[in-house]
Design a protein around this motif. Structure first.
Motif, mmCIF file in Angstrom:
data_model
loop_
_atom_site.group_PDB
_atom_site.id
_atom_site.type_symbol
_atom_site.label_atom_id
_atom_site.label_comp_id
_atom_site.label_asym_id
_atom_site.label_seq_id
_atom_site.Cartn_x
_atom_site.Cartn_y
_atom_site.Cartn_z
ATOM 1 N N THR A 126 17.120 15.428 3.360
ATOM 2 C CA THR A 126 18.138 14.570 3.949
ATOM 3 C C THR A 126 18.697 15.208 5.216
ATOM 4 O O THR A 126 18.792 16.452 5.274
ATOM 5 N N PRO A 127 19.039 14.461 6.255
ATOM 6 C CA PRO A 127 18.870 13.010 6.418
ATOM 7 C C PRO A 127 17.399 12.665 6.610
ATOM 8 O O PRO A 127 16.690 13.353 7.345
ATOM 9 N N ALA A 128 16.944 11.608 5.950
ATOM 10 C CA ALA A 128 15.527 11.283 5.917
ATOM 11 C C ALA A 128 15.267 9.895 6.486
ATOM 12 O O ALA A 128 16.132 9.019 6.446
ATOM 13 N N THR A 129 14.065 9.724 7.007
ATOM 14 C CA THR A 129 13.569 8.407 7.401
ATOM 15 C C THR A 129 12.298 8.148 6.617
ATOM 16 O O THR A 129 11.377 8.975 6.644
ATOM 17 N N LEU A 130 12.258 7.046 5.895
ATOM 18 C CA LEU A 130 11.080 6.738 5.098
ATOM 19 C C LEU A 130 9.866 6.526 5.996
ATOM 20 O O LEU A 130 9.987 6.010 7.109
ATOM 21 N N PRO A 131 8.672 6.902 5.519
ATOM 22 C CA PRO A 131 7.458 6.594 6.268
ATOM 23 C C PRO A 131 7.361 5.098 6.513
ATOM 24 O O PRO A 131 7.586 4.292 5.612
ATOM 25 N N MET A 132 7.055 4.743 7.734
ATOM 26 C CA MET A 132 6.904 3.329 8.085
ATOM 27 C C MET A 132 6.058 3.204 9.334
ATOM 28 O O MET A 132 5.843 4.169 10.064
ATOM 29 N N ARG A 133 5.588 1.991 9.563
ATOM 30 C CA ARG A 133 4.788 1.730 10.742
ATOM 31 C C ARG A 133 5.642 1.822 12.009
ATOM 32 O O ARG A 133 6.857 1.584 11.968
ATOM 33 N N ALA A 134 5.008 2.145 13.123
ATOM 34 C CA ALA A 134 5.747 2.290 14.371
ATOM 35 C C ALA A 134 6.465 1.003 14.754
ATOM 36 O O ALA A 134 7.545 1.027 15.359
ATOM 37 N N GLY A 169 8.129 -8.892 2.032
ATOM 38 C CA GLY A 169 8.098 -8.902 0.569
ATOM 39 C C GLY A 169 6.893 -8.240 -0.050
ATOM 40 O O GLY A 169 6.616 -8.468 -1.236
ATOM 41 N N PHE A 170 6.177 -7.378 0.694
ATOM 42 C CA PHE A 170 4.977 -6.733 0.174
ATOM 43 C C PHE A 170 5.194 -5.234 -0.003
ATOM 44 O O PHE A 170 5.927 -4.596 0.765
ATOM 45 N N TYR A 171 4.512 -4.662 -1.024
ATOM 46 C CA TYR A 171 4.617 -3.239 -1.351
ATOM 47 C C TYR A 171 3.361 -2.492 -0.936
ATOM 48 O O TYR A 171 2.241 -2.964 -1.189
ATOM 49 N N SER A 172 3.551 -1.320 -0.349
ATOM 50 C CA SER A 172 2.399 -0.469 -0.062
ATOM 51 C C SER A 172 1.711 -0.065 -1.362
ATOM 52 O O SER A 172 2.337 0.041 -2.410
ATOM 53 N N GLN A 173 0.416 0.118 -1.293
ATOM 54 C CA GLN A 173 -0.485 0.454 -2.392
ATOM 55 C C GLN A 173 -0.727 -0.716 -3.349
ATOM 56 O O GLN A 173 -1.498 -0.598 -4.296
ATOM 57 N N TYR A 174 -0.076 -1.848 -3.095
ATOM 58 C CA TYR A 174 -0.320 -3.048 -3.894
ATOM 59 C C TYR A 174 -0.682 -4.254 -3.030
ATOM 60 O O TYR A 174 -0.939 -5.325 -3.560
ATOM 61 N N SER A 175 -0.677 -4.048 -1.725
ATOM 62 C CA SER A 175 -1.079 -5.092 -0.795
ATOM 63 C C SER A 175 -1.986 -4.458 0.249
ATOM 64 O O SER A 175 -1.705 -3.356 0.720
ATOM 65 N N PRO A 176 -3.068 -5.116 0.629
ATOM 66 C CA PRO A 176 -3.988 -4.523 1.595
ATOM 67 C C PRO A 176 -3.366 -4.409 2.979
ATOM 68 O O PRO A 176 -2.439 -5.146 3.323
ATOM 69 N N GLY A 177 -3.892 -3.464 3.757
ATOM 70 C CA GLY A 177 -3.475 -3.352 5.142
ATOM 71 C C GLY A 177 -2.220 -2.544 5.368
ATOM 72 O O GLY A 177 -1.855 -2.268 6.513
ATOM 73 N N LEU A 178 -1.523 -2.137 4.308
ATOM 74 C CA LEU A 178 -0.315 -1.337 4.462
ATOM 75 C C LEU A 178 -0.647 0.147 4.322
ATOM 76 O O LEU A 178 -1.448 0.524 3.459
ATOM 77 N N PRO A 179 -0.022 1.013 5.142
ATOM 78 C CA PRO A 179 -0.229 2.447 4.984
ATOM 79 C C PRO A 179 0.159 2.909 3.577
ATOM 80 O O PRO A 179 1.036 2.323 2.934
ATOM 81 N N GLU A 180 -0.491 3.958 3.114
ATOM 82 C CA GLU A 180 -0.377 4.376 1.712
ATOM 83 C C GLU A 180 1.059 4.552 1.247
ATOM 84 O O GLU A 180 1.426 4.101 0.159
#
Length: 292
Positions: A126-134, A169-180
């Motif tokens: 902390t302080p943290a930023t979650l992994p996300m697309r640019a 409304g989509f979750y990574s690792q459960y929807s295609p095309g999203l970073p892990e």
């Protein structure tokens, strides 16, 4: 600084299929929840007989036909083929289990885990930023608070596992095309038990409707919506693990969540960030001790 991560899947999250995400949920369950417990013959008999008797009573009271029986049997088989037993149990059963399991706690209220948890998300100080697309879409959100025991003692180094859907409304690792690890992380609180997490506000979403669970929803005339929420697992040595979902005031599905998981104590009311983009909200966690 935002961790920019790329995706290598040529499909997009909008190509998600219920059977694919269902099989992934089943595999994750088998990886993360292998429970081996000693249960007495008397306990198994008690529960099994009560469940079967309740089912028999429903059949008799409503004169269930053979055709209806065969249709239900086929549907149950399809739930398994689609890998949707985790979804079925988490949406329609888990909220009752959670209520019973945590009814004696004095700290924060919890909620269901849901089918989309993935263990060992990246560890972030902390302080943290979650992994996300640019170019991650959505309203920036600063989620912060302090973690203490029920007697008010701060818990330095406590961990906050957080995961949530994106702005569609989509979750990574459960929807295609999203970073892990998109919008997933394990945040370590500071020496004062405080945490700060920069992310984006998730969107409400429908549970998958193109699989067996969706067929039940359509046949029963239900809606499939869940209100927007953050998933969390908060833990510290000597304290009980708290699993929760936090919702957002004003969401139209707070009162009719298909998973029946909303509690008044779990609703957030973010406010605009002073002099900056997005919103912020403070929510403190109080953990119960592990019983001796």
């Amino acid at each position: 600084m935002t961790e920019q991560i790329a995706t290598t899947d040529s499909r997009t999250e909008f190509d998600a299929k219920a059977a694919e995400s269902g099989q992934q949920a089943t595999e994750r369950y088998q990886e993360n929840h292998r429970v081996e417990i000693e249960v007495s013959t008397e306990r198994v008999n008690l529960l099994a007989v009560e469940v079967l008797n309740s089912l028999a009573d429903t059949i008799r009271r409503h004169k269930v036909s053979y055709d209806e029986f065969q249709a239900v049997k086929g549907w149950l088989i399809q739930v398994g083929l689609d890998g949707e037993w985790p979804l079925f149990m988490d949406v329609w059963v888990e909220h009752v289990i959670e209520d019973v399991a945590t009814e004696a706690r004095h700290g924060n209220k919890g909620a269901i885990e849901g089918p989309y948890y993935v263990a060992q998300a990246p560890s972030l100080a902390t302080p943290a930023t979650l992994p996300m697309r640019a170019d991650e879409a959505g309203t920036p959100l600063l989620f912060q608070g302090t973690i203490t025991t029920v007697d008010g003692t701060v818990l330095p180094g406590a961990t906050v596992e957080i995961w949530h859907a994106d702005s569609h409304g989509f979750y990574s690792q459960y929807s295609p095309g999203l970073p892990e690890w998109n919008l997933r992380g394990t945040v370590i609180a500071d020496e004062h038990g405080r945490f700060q997490i920069n992310t984006i506000e998730p969107a409400p979403y429908q549970v998958p409707t193109d699989g067996a669970c969706g067929k039940l929803i359509a046949a029963a005339g239900w809606h499939a919506w869940r209100p927007a929420h953050l998933h969390l697992k908060v833990s510290a040595p000597g304290q009980q693990l708290l699993t929760a979902q936090l919702y957002f005031t004003g969401d139209r599905h707070l009162s009719d969540d298909i998973a029946s998981a909303v509690k008044p104590e779990l609703i957030l009311s973010p406010t605009p960030v002073a002099g900056g983009p997005g919103e912020e909200v403070t929510y403190d966690f109080v953990l119960d001790p592990i019983s001796a």
